[in-house]
Enzyme design. Sequence first.
Site, PDB file in Angstrom:
ATOM      1  N   ASP A 190     -34.503   5.299  25.601  1.00 56.68           N
ATOM      2  CA  ASP A 190     -33.784   6.158  26.548  1.00 56.68           C
ATOM      3  C   ASP A 190     -33.038   5.285  27.546  1.00 56.68           C
ATOM      4  O   ASP A 190     -33.173   4.057  27.539  1.00 56.68           O
ATOM      5  CB  ASP A 190     -34.702   7.229  27.160  1.00 56.68           C
ATOM      6  CG  ASP A 190     -35.524   6.774  28.362  1.00 56.68           C
ATOM      7  OD1 ASP A 190     -35.134   5.800  29.040  1.00 56.68           O
ATOM      8  OD2 ASP A 190     -36.543   7.413  28.637  1.00 56.68           O
ATOM      9  N   ILE A 197     -33.093   4.123  30.451  1.00 55.44           N
ATOM     10  CA  ILE A 197     -33.618   3.100  31.367  1.00 55.44           C
ATOM     11  C   ILE A 197     -34.677   2.207  30.728  1.00 55.44           C
ATOM     12  O   ILE A 197     -35.272   1.365  31.393  1.00 55.44           O
ATOM     13  CB  ILE A 197     -34.222   3.755  32.632  1.00 55.44           C
ATOM     14  CG1 ILE A 197     -35.320   4.747  32.264  1.00 55.44           C
ATOM     15  CG2 ILE A 197     -33.116   4.430  33.452  1.00 55.44           C
ATOM     16  CD1 ILE A 197     -36.202   5.130  33.434  1.00 55.44           C
ATOM     17  N   LYS A 198     -34.889   2.336  29.433  1.00 55.93           N
ATOM     18  CA  LYS A 198     -35.919   1.514  28.797  1.00 55.93           C
ATOM     19  C   LYS A 198     -35.380   0.093  28.540  1.00 55.93           C
ATOM     20  O   LYS A 198     -34.229  -0.207  28.870  1.00 55.93           O
ATOM     21  CB  LYS A 198     -36.399   2.190  27.508  1.00 55.93           C
ATOM     22  CG  LYS A 198     -37.164   3.511  27.788  1.00 55.93           C
ATOM     23  CD  LYS A 198     -38.572   3.262  28.242  1.00 55.93           C
ATOM     24  CE  LYS A 198     -39.384   4.404  28.824  1.00 55.93           C
ATOM     25  NZ  LYS A 198     -39.238   5.746  28.349  1.00 55.93           N
ATOM     26  N   ASN A 199     -36.218  -0.780  27.955  1.00 54.42           N
ATOM     27  CA  ASN A 199     -35.841  -2.203  27.837  1.00 54.42           C
ATOM     28  C   ASN A 199     -34.544  -2.423  27.069  1.00 54.42           C
ATOM     29  O   ASN A 199     -33.800  -3.363  27.360  1.00 54.42           O
ATOM     30  CB  ASN A 199     -36.987  -3.016  27.231  1.00 54.42           C
ATOM     31  CG  ASN A 199     -38.135  -3.195  28.219  1.00 54.42           C
ATOM     32  OD1 ASN A 199     -38.063  -2.703  29.347  1.00 54.42           O
ATOM     33  ND2 ASN A 199     -39.171  -3.896  27.815  1.00 54.42           N
ATOM     34  N   ILE A 200     -34.286  -1.580  26.052  1.00 51.57           N
ATOM     35  CA  ILE A 200     -32.921  -1.439  25.518  1.00 51.57           C
ATOM     36  C   ILE A 200     -32.655   0.049  25.400  1.00 51.57           C
ATOM     37  O   ILE A 200     -33.597   0.845  25.323  1.00 51.57           O
ATOM     38  CB  ILE A 200     -32.678  -2.111  24.139  1.00 51.57           C
ATOM     39  CG1 ILE A 200     -33.433  -1.382  23.024  1.00 51.57           C
ATOM     40  CG2 ILE A 200     -32.997  -3.599  24.169  1.00 51.57           C
ATOM     41  CD1 ILE A 200     -32.948  -1.742  21.622  1.00 51.57           C
TER      42      ILE A 200
END
Length: 371
Positions: free
Chosen positions: A177, A179-182
Amino acid sequence: MIRLSKSSITNEDKSAVMEVLDNEFLGMGPRVREFEEALSNFFGRQAVAVSNGTAALQLAMQACGIGPGDEVIVPSLTYVASFQAISATGATPVACDVDPTTLQADPEDMKARISDRTRAIMPVHYSGNTGPLERYSALAADFGLRVIEDAAHALGTTVGHGARVGSFGDIACFSFDGIKNITSGEGGCVVSEDQNILDRIRDYRLLGVKKDSENRYAGKRSWEFDVGEQGWRYHMSDIMAALGLSQLKRFGTTAPVRQANARIYNELLAGIEGLEIFHNALDETIPHIYPILLPPSADRVVLRKGMEKAGIQSGIHYYPNHFLSKFASPAALPFPATEAIFPRLMSLPLHLDLVAADQEKVVNVLRTLLP
Ligand SMILES: *Cc1c(COP(=O)(O)O)cnc(C)c1O
């Protein structure tokens, strides 16, 4: 405003998406296959891409045959996505407590909540750290349970001798999503070595249409087909895959930025009495969020208002799920650790566009607001 979290999108990301738009084939096609291949290379195991991380968890459980009447044990301290994914299968999420020193699921407490309906445990790799993974596996082996890791926070985290989360164990689910790491906009994937599980998920994500994935990769679809089970419209589109692929290519340079930011916080926060930090393994962890426990005497409401006034967002990861009316269970064992830490829990801004000066400001403002 110093944002708590945000996406970071480069011109390269934008061109990758534009290329798909220019081709005017937007659905699940060759880009999804490419993204899955890149993910499989990353993990050293096959990955199936789906529409989001919640869908990844739901489909993983469905593929394990988990449904009505079954129970899955999951820490209360997680995003409500973990709980909703379990209940979406018809199963009941059974909340468990965390180890207050790590904020990871406590395997002893998980064990205490196993019943004859328990089918799986779902450790959540909270903040990007991991709990005692061998103990979760041993517990599952002792009781004949599946281990479905909610690895939404832990893309890139390694344990032991460089083994990435997802490269070992039973089934791991990731989120891409915003804001996740990618990110792939929305998106997620399931990683496993269990071919039967992966094959089922490939069908379930396309409305249960059997063996349609290969056609889709080639830009085609099946016209005469069989459906044997409940499926969902949970596939990934080529627009998403193009963005995910571009972000994954750059992950070797973005992951160390997250680690460096967390290291800076660790240094700046050192010596604040009663304040506790959790990113103590930054050679291995790729941090997704930066949670802290405030000193017991601090008033979190006042403090967060003061930070906001100074232009700094903060977060609370998470409001415990056993407090929610849908998931509260009067018969549940107590949650002493979760309830003790929750009033002190707060997250500081962490994202790729954060600079050291922002972090100094965050900690300076925090210091002035502490009693
Ligand atoms: C983000 C997240 C999910 C779900 O991912 P989505 O892609 O948002 O559906 C699941 N669990 C946790 C802990 C998360 O943070």
